[in-house]
Design an enzyme around this catalytic site. Structure first.
Site, PDB file in Angstrom:
ATOM      1  N   GLU A 182       0.832  -1.203   0.000  1.00  0.00           N
ATOM      2  CA  GLU A 182       0.000   0.000   0.000  1.00  0.00           C
ATOM      3  C   GLU A 182       0.869   1.256   0.000  1.00  0.00           C
ATOM      4  O   GLU A 182       1.863   1.346   0.738  1.00  0.00           O
ATOM      5  CB  GLU A 182      -0.891  -0.007   1.251  1.00  0.00           C
ATOM      6  CG  GLU A 182      -1.717   1.243   1.471  1.00  0.00           C
ATOM      7  CD  GLU A 182      -2.460   1.237   2.800  1.00  0.00           C
ATOM      8  OE1 GLU A 182      -3.399   2.044   2.947  1.00  0.00           O
ATOM      9  OE2 GLU A 182      -2.111   0.431   3.689  1.00  0.00           O
ATOM     10  N   LYS A 202      -9.137   2.156  -1.770  1.00  0.00           N
ATOM     11  CA  LYS A 202      -9.374   1.653  -0.420  1.00  0.00           C
ATOM     12  C   LYS A 202     -10.794   2.008   0.018  1.00  0.00           C
ATOM     13  O   LYS A 202     -11.231   3.156  -0.131  1.00  0.00           O
ATOM     14  CB  LYS A 202      -8.343   2.246   0.542  1.00  0.00           C
ATOM     15  CG  LYS A 202      -8.295   1.623   1.925  1.00  0.00           C
ATOM     16  CD  LYS A 202      -7.085   2.169   2.689  1.00  0.00           C
ATOM     17  CE  LYS A 202      -6.907   1.544   4.054  1.00  0.00           C
ATOM     18  NZ  LYS A 202      -5.677   2.045   4.724  1.00  0.00           N
ATOM     19  N   CYS A 223      -5.269  -2.876   2.705  1.00  0.00           N
ATOM     20  CA  CYS A 223      -5.034  -2.822   4.149  1.00  0.00           C
ATOM     21  C   CYS A 223      -6.299  -3.055   4.979  1.00  0.00           C
ATOM     22  O   CYS A 223      -6.768  -4.169   5.098  1.00  0.00           O
ATOM     23  CB  CYS A 223      -4.359  -1.512   4.533  1.00  0.00           C
ATOM     24  SG  CYS A 223      -3.509  -1.608   6.146  1.00  0.00           S
TER      25      CYS A 223
END
Length: 559
Positions: free
Chosen positions: A41, A112, A148
């Site tokens: 990330e 995300k 994540c």
């Protein structure tokens, strides 16, 4: 399809340097016949980027770097993390994105979804959340890409948020046949077990392989151990990387059977003991702090003859080498002979240079200068703290003169209750054991002697002596504080477990002690606010992840 999970160590803001890391990994993967290279990330920017993201020029520079990386891709597909612009007129200015590129073209991009705002995380401050869930198709393989927090869905060490969207589940529903998560998830002493459990359980629940690629390295107070892993659809660990260093692991996804496989040698051992994990995390944290700030290679610290400074000295030598560590012992009228000799023995054992600068005369000069003001008032904490501040001034003078980086030597127990002196022993550029309770300091020092060194390097006399600041005659920490076993139990219950005073009192059977300790914790936030950065080693540490009001009047510790 041969897939490589490679954990890189980027530097926040070093877009050109990080781009080189990405392209170097890509060239190597291409030369070794990898079909898909997966990187962490925000590998282009480093993580956490914080308010650098508010700079338009920085964002634009990242967008240009994205294009340059995409154009450099060839036969190996590259999945990397970066920021991308939000081109709508609504919401935040950018996304935290995963970009898939090959043959000089951008194949797909996703963003995300779950943007944490708890502990050290501030993602929602900067990023617009993802709202679309579509798989990436690459050579007939349907990839479900998450970032994540998306995979930590309601499975954190400390559960602050309950999310109503499961991005991995959404990806499966869209048709994905393998889940890939690119991550920048910081280290804690117990996160490995939590991470391995959640990834395996998600794979088993989804009945899909899960591939996880995490950042490695350190940025100020945060350490990232990597710990990238690959799991079968049955939830079995197939492969992982070497923790605490840049490394990679390769797996194969069979298109016909949709099964992920790896070599039998693909599983690396993760340090079993918390002491070894903390040791490696502190080494990495200190090394990267010096290297990434570019302030030099040498450090200095005050060596008192006590356990805290002894451990910091030993850790500094392990991280930087004895030739880059200097120590200064500054005995006063109240210093024991053993403290001086223990400092000398430790320095000899570690092979570091030790300077002895007595402060008795300096203290007497201060005392004389203050006598018209202090008059006949009795000796108290003013004179005690003055000794600490004299030492802090001498250490800062040495640091300024020679350019050596000053290490603070305080531990979490002391910082919690304010048993530390502002502008004295709290001086320093980083506190590498500031997230270790005193009992943990002793455990780590003993582990270093017994397991790491396999001999007595930290003198046994240091391990055995009662802790003391030695700022007044025959002083012991126990004069002012409960026994550290009890104190640390109370502090852990209050800080990490976030229990109430009543719950802690029931747990310990010491209601009066609990009340007194919790009052100390709450009243000393002003000291911690001015403390140096503290390497985060636990689920709840002092620093950016604990935002306690400094000026406040909450008295809820009573019961």
């Amino acid at each position: 399809m041969r897939i490589r999970l490679e954990q890189l160590n980027p530097t926040i803001g070093d877009v050109d340097g990080n781009k080189k890391l990405i392209l170097s990994a890509l060239r190597k993967a291409e030369n070794e016949g990898i079909d898909l290279l997966v990187l962490p990330e925000l590998g282009l920017t480093g993580y956490p980027v914080q308010d650098l993201l508010e700079k338009e020029f920085f964002r634009d520079y990242c967008y240009m770097a994205n294009e340059k990386i995409i154009k450099e891709t060839g036969k190996t597909a590259l999945l990397f993390g970066s920021i991308t612009p939000n081109k709508t007129s609504i919401g935040r200015k950018m996304y935290n994105s995963a970009l898939l590129a090959r043959d000089g073209k951008l194949l797909n991009v996703t963003h995300k979804t779950l943007l944490p705002t708890y502990d050290v995380f501030d993602d929602l401050r900067y990023f617009e959340p993802n709202r679309d869930f579509e798989y990436f198709e690459l050579d007939g393989v349907k990839l479900g890409i998450t970032i994540c927090e998306d995979i930590w869905y309601n499975d954190n060490e400390m559960q602050y948020h309950i999310y109503d969207i499961d991005p991995a589940e959404k990806m499966k529903e869209s048709g994905a046949r393998v889940i890939i998560n690119i991550s920048a998830s910081p280290f804690t002493k117990s996160k490995h077990e939590n991470r391995e459990y959640l990834l395996g359980s998600h794979a088993k629940r989804l009945e899909l392989p899960v591939l996880y690629c995490n950042q490695v390295g350190a940025h100020t107070d945060l350490v990232f151990e990597g710990d990238s892993m690959a799991f079968s659809a049955e939830g079995d660990l197939l492969a992982n990387t070497t923790p605490f260093e840049p490394s990679f692991t390769d797996v194969t996804f069979e298109k016909e059977t949709e099964v992920v496989s790896a070599k039998k040698s693909g599983i690396q051992s993760f340090p079993a003991s918390k002491e070894e994990r903390v040791f490696k995390a502190i080494k990495l944290g200190l090394q990267d702090y010096l290297e990434k700030t570019g302030i030099g290679k040498k450090v200095v610290l005050g060596l008192s003859g006590g356990i805290d400074s002894a451990l910091v000295a030993a850790l500094a030598v392990e991280a930087l080498g004895a030739e880059n560590v200097r120590a200064i012992t500054m005995p006063s009228t109240f210093s024991s002979e053993g403290s001086i000799s223990d400092s000398e023995i430790l320095s000899q054992n570690l092979g570091i240079e030790l300077y002895n600068i007595p402060i008795k005369e300096i203290f007497n000069q201060f005392d004389e200068s203050l006598s018209p003001v202090f008059k006949d008032l009795p000796f108290n904490t003013a004179e005690e703290n003055l000794q600490s501040r004299i030492r802090g001034t001498l250490l800062m003078a040495y640091s300024n003169k020679f350019g050596d980086f000053l290490l603070a030597t305080g531990n979490k127990s002391e910082y919690a209750v304010g048993y530390a002196t502002l502008y004295g022993d709290m001086n320093g550029a980083i506190a590498i054991i500031g997230d270790l309770y005193k009992t943990e300091v002793f455990k780590l020092a003993k582990w270093m002697n017994q397991t790491h060194y396999n001999k007595e390097v930290i003198p046994e006399s240091v391990l055995q002596k009662p802790p003391s600041a030695e700022l007044r005659p025959d002083q012991k920490d126990s004069d002012s504080l409960p026994d550290y076993e009890l104190l640390d139990q109370i502090l852990y219950s209050y800080i990490e477990e976030q229990l109430s005073a009543k719950e802690i009192a029931e747990k310990t059977g010491e209601p009066n002690v609990v009340n007194n300790v919790l009052k100390l914790v709450d009243r000393n936030e002003f000291k911690r606010f001015q403390a140096p950065p503290i390497l985060k080693l636990s689920a709840k540490s002092f620093g950016s992840g604990r935002r306690w009001p400094m000026v406040q009047n909450w008295t809820g510790v009573e019961f």
